[in-house]
Design a protein around this motif. Structure first.
Motif, mmCIF file in Angstrom:
data_model
loop_
_atom_site.group_PDB
_atom_site.id
_atom_site.type_symbol
_atom_site.label_atom_id
_atom_site.label_comp_id
_atom_site.label_asym_id
_atom_site.label_seq_id
_atom_site.Cartn_x
_atom_site.Cartn_y
_atom_site.Cartn_z
ATOM 1 N N THR A 1 0.817 -1.212 0.000
ATOM 2 C CA THR A 1 0.000 0.000 0.000
ATOM 3 C C THR A 1 0.850 1.261 0.000
ATOM 4 O O THR A 1 0.376 2.320 -0.396
ATOM 5 N N PHE A 2 2.109 1.158 0.446
ATOM 6 C CA PHE A 2 2.956 2.342 0.536
ATOM 7 C C PHE A 2 4.118 2.355 -0.450
ATOM 8 O O PHE A 2 4.721 3.390 -0.670
ATOM 9 N N MET A 3 4.456 1.201 -1.010
ATOM 10 C CA MET A 3 5.606 1.119 -1.905
ATOM 11 C C MET A 3 5.181 0.670 -3.297
ATOM 12 O O MET A 3 4.149 0.034 -3.471
ATOM 13 N N ASP A 4 6.017 0.985 -4.271
ATOM 14 C CA ASP A 4 5.809 0.522 -5.629
ATOM 15 C C ASP A 4 6.032 -0.990 -5.692
ATOM 16 O O ASP A 4 6.779 -1.555 -4.891
ATOM 17 N N MET A 5 5.394 -1.642 -6.659
ATOM 18 C CA MET A 5 5.465 -3.096 -6.771
ATOM 19 C C MET A 5 6.905 -3.571 -6.995
ATOM 20 O O MET A 5 7.354 -4.524 -6.366
ATOM 21 N N ALA A 6 7.637 -2.916 -7.886
ATOM 22 C CA ALA A 6 9.012 -3.338 -8.174
ATOM 23 C C ALA A 6 9.888 -3.224 -6.926
ATOM 24 O O ALA A 6 10.680 -4.126 -6.632
ATOM 25 N N SER A 7 9.740 -2.142 -6.203
ATOM 26 C CA SER A 7 10.526 -1.961 -4.973
ATOM 27 C C SER A 7 10.190 -3.031 -3.951
ATOM 28 O O SER A 7 11.085 -3.596 -3.311
ATOM 29 N N THR A 8 8.915 -3.304 -3.787
ATOM 30 C CA THR A 8 8.487 -4.314 -2.821
ATOM 31 C C THR A 8 9.064 -5.682 -3.179
ATOM 32 O O THR A 8 9.583 -6.384 -2.313
ATOM 33 N N ILE A 9 9.001 -6.033 -4.451
ATOM 34 C CA ILE A 9 9.520 -7.336 -4.883
ATOM 35 C C ILE A 9 11.030 -7.412 -4.690
ATOM 36 O O ILE A 9 11.552 -8.388 -4.146
ATOM 37 N N LEU A 10 11.743 -6.376 -5.112
ATOM 38 C CA LEU A 10 13.205 -6.396 -5.021
ATOM 39 C C LEU A 10 13.705 -6.398 -3.583
ATOM 40 O O LEU A 10 14.728 -7.011 -3.276
ATOM 41 N N ILE A 11 12.999 -5.726 -2.694
ATOM 42 C CA ILE A 11 13.450 -5.637 -1.304
ATOM 43 C C ILE A 11 12.974 -6.825 -0.476
ATOM 44 O O ILE A 11 13.720 -7.371 0.328
ATOM 45 N N CYS A 12 11.726 -7.254 -0.666
ATOM 46 C CA CYS A 12 11.131 -8.260 0.221
ATOM 47 C C CYS A 12 11.411 -9.708 -0.169
ATOM 48 O O CYS A 12 11.388 -10.582 0.690
ATOM 49 N N THR A 13 11.663 -9.963 -1.433
ATOM 50 C CA THR A 13 11.905 -11.347 -1.843
ATOM 51 C C THR A 13 13.088 -11.979 -1.114
ATOM 52 O O THR A 13 12.957 -13.084 -0.584
ATOM 53 N N PRO A 14 14.248 -11.300 -1.026
ATOM 54 C CA PRO A 14 15.361 -11.940 -0.313
ATOM 55 C C PRO A 14 15.107 -12.124 1.181
ATOM 56 O O PRO A 14 15.738 -12.968 1.815
ATOM 57 N N ILE A 15 14.179 -11.352 1.735
ATOM 58 C CA ILE A 15 13.868 -11.496 3.164
ATOM 59 C C ILE A 15 12.881 -12.627 3.393
ATOM 60 O O ILE A 15 13.099 -13.507 4.225
ATOM 61 N N PHE A 16 11.766 -12.617 2.639
ATOM 62 C CA PHE A 16 10.669 -13.526 2.939
ATOM 63 C C PHE A 16 10.728 -14.872 2.217
ATOM 64 O O PHE A 16 10.149 -15.840 2.694
ATOM 65 N N LEU A 17 11.387 -14.952 1.066
ATOM 66 C CA LEU A 17 11.441 -16.234 0.357
ATOM 67 C C LEU A 17 12.130 -17.322 1.188
ATOM 68 O O LEU A 17 11.582 -18.421 1.309
ATOM 69 N N PRO A 18 13.300 -17.064 1.807
ATOM 70 C CA PRO A 18 13.897 -18.126 2.629
ATOM 71 C C PRO A 18 13.021 -18.537 3.816
ATOM 72 O O PRO A 18 12.966 -19.712 4.172
ATOM 73 N N ILE A 19 12.322 -17.576 4.391
ATOM 74 C CA ILE A 19 11.437 -17.882 5.516
ATOM 75 C C ILE A 19 10.286 -18.754 5.039
ATOM 76 O O ILE A 19 9.952 -19.764 5.665
ATOM 77 N N ALA A 20 9.669 -18.353 3.921
ATOM 78 C CA ALA A 20 8.537 -19.123 3.389
ATOM 79 C C ALA A 20 8.975 -20.534 3.011
ATOM 80 O O ALA A 20 8.262 -21.510 3.295
ATOM 81 N N MET A 21 10.150 -20.670 2.397
ATOM 82 C CA MET A 21 10.636 -21.998 2.015
ATOM 83 C C MET A 21 10.955 -22.841 3.248
ATOM 84 O O MET A 21 10.717 -24.051 3.247
ATOM 85 N N LYS A 22 11.459 -22.202 4.298
ATOM 86 C CA LYS A 22 11.758 -22.922 5.539
ATOM 87 C C LYS A 22 10.492 -23.546 6.129
ATOM 88 O O LYS A 22 10.526 -24.622 6.714
ATOM 89 N N PHE A 23 9.352 -22.879 5.943
ATOM 90 C CA PHE A 23 8.088 -23.378 6.481
ATOM 91 C C PHE A 23 7.283 -24.159 5.444
ATOM 92 O O PHE A 23 6.104 -24.436 5.648
ATOM 93 N N GLY A 24 7.915 -24.517 4.315
ATOM 94 C CA GLY A 24 7.294 -25.448 3.375
ATOM 95 C C GLY A 24 6.597 -24.847 2.170
ATOM 96 O O GLY A 24 5.865 -25.544 1.482
ATOM 97 N N MET A 25 6.823 -23.583 1.884
ATOM 98 C CA MET A 25 6.172 -22.973 0.725
ATOM 99 C C MET A 25 7.088 -23.102 -0.493
ATOM 100 O O MET A 25 8.288 -22.880 -0.404
ATOM 101 N N ASP A 26 6.503 -23.450 -1.621
ATOM 102 C CA ASP A 26 7.234 -23.553 -2.879
ATOM 103 C C ASP A 26 7.572 -22.147 -3.396
ATOM 104 O O ASP A 26 6.779 -21.221 -3.217
ATOM 105 N N PRO A 27 8.719 -21.952 -4.046
ATOM 106 C CA PRO A 27 9.060 -20.629 -4.579
ATOM 107 C C PRO A 27 8.052 -20.086 -5.593
ATOM 108 O O PRO A 27 7.793 -18.880 -5.628
ATOM 109 N N VAL A 28 7.475 -20.960 -6.414
ATOM 110 C CA VAL A 28 6.455 -20.523 -7.375
ATOM 111 C C VAL A 28 5.225 -20.021 -6.623
ATOM 112 O O VAL A 28 4.646 -18.977 -6.959
#
Length: 151
Positions: A52-79
């Protein structure tokens, strides 16, 4: 502008890995709850609020390296995580206070944001339902990629 954003994002990602931001965030989220359902809900809420506060590209570029490893650790597929991130960003881009796509659409259509907000709720509901299905029913989002990749 895009190249500048990507360059700054690369430096930011390097600093995040240097200071182990993903690991610290994962530990903080795990200290709140060890349930994958709760962790995925927290990721959804954080991504929606950032969207709601950031542009989509910024959100993806900043948050993916933070949340993808966490999500994968708890069993979520990268896709599955990619779909989750895109839907959260789409919801965020259409939600005030920033809601860039909604403000642009309202300006082009010559109507107020208030008028649009009165009629947009069914579409929000559909996006939220899709987001919940993608988050908590992995086969919903992974059946087509599995068919196309022959897995």
């Amino acid at each position: 502008v895009v190249l500048l954003l990507i360059g700054i994002s690369a430096v930011f990602q390097h600093l995040m890995s240097l200071y182990e931001v993903a690991e610290l965030t994962g530990e903080m989220m795990s200290s709140i709850s060890s349930s994958p359902w709760a962790i995925f809900a927290m990721i959804n809420i954080i991504l929606f609020l950032l969207g709601t506060f950031m542009d989509m590209a910024s959100t993806i570029l900043i948050c993916t390296p933070i949340f993808l490893p966490i999500a994968m650790k708890f069993g979520m597929d990268p896709v599955q995580f990619g779909m989750l991130m895109l839907i959260n960003c789409a919801l965020g881009l259409n939600t005030p206070p920033v809601g860039t796509t909604q403000f642009v659409g309202c300006a082009i259509g010559g109507i107020s944001v208030g008028q649009v907000m009165k009629t947009i709720w069914p579409f929000y509901g559909a996006l939220i339902a899709a987001m919940l299905l993608i988050t908590y029913v992995p086969s919903f989002s992974l059946w087509l990629p599995s068919i196309m990749l022959g897995k």
